[in-house]
Design an enzyme around this catalytic site. Sequence first.
Site, PDB file in Angstrom:
ATOM      1  N   ARG A  92       0.777  -1.163   0.012  1.00 44.14           N
ATOM      2  CA  ARG A  92      -0.103  -0.033   0.142  1.00 44.14           C
ATOM      3  C   ARG A  92       0.846   1.366  -0.029  1.00 44.14           C
ATOM      4  NH1 ARG A  92      -3.584  -0.832   5.075  1.00 44.14           N
ATOM      5  NH2 ARG A  92      -1.507  -1.667   5.632  1.00 44.14           N
ATOM      6  N   ASN A 110      -6.344  -3.102   2.152  1.00 43.43           N
ATOM      7  CA  ASN A 110      -5.974  -4.274   2.320  1.00 43.43           C
ATOM      8  C   ASN A 110      -7.662  -4.785   2.274  1.00 43.43           C
ATOM      9  OD1 ASN A 110      -3.307  -4.537   2.419  1.00 43.43           O
ATOM     10  ND2 ASN A 110      -3.053  -4.532   4.617  1.00 43.43           N
TER      11      ASN A 110
END
Length: 167
Positions: A92, A110
Amino acid sequence: MFPLAAVGRSLLTLGALFGAPWPAPFSREAAACAVSLSLSRSRPGAACSQSSGGCHSGSSFAAAMSAPAKVSGALKSVDYEVFGRVQGVCFRMYTEQEAKKLGVVGWVKNTSQGTVTGQVQGPEERVNEMKSWLSKVGSPSSRIDKTNFSNEKEISKLDFSDFNTRY
């Protein structure tokens, strides 16, 4: 806990990578990722700190990033889901970094299924570059098995003002 000297060296490395001045007000999460990335160079496969919720960039870390590039042209929006080893490997954080570098907006997060999902918006050329990055590059410790793109469409205006991590 990491030794202070190791954290300092890692933050210096992270600052050099992103062109941030030292000392920079990095978040605790960014520091954990810096340490993890430093360790992963010497221990391949080392994962990011899970005690702080995994790797993600705080607002002070995002401020250290370079300003988004401007590109004209048709605007495009696309949703994505990345499969493989993409959690616990700073995916990320790297996605946010790449998006800001390319000047696209949107989000990343996520999922409970072990994937990473999100949306990218921006000039068609830059969105296509981001799609390629999401399919082939990812974070240094990630393994991308496949990336699904959906809801790809031309848009008249951007729905987001920046690119960020959702939780």
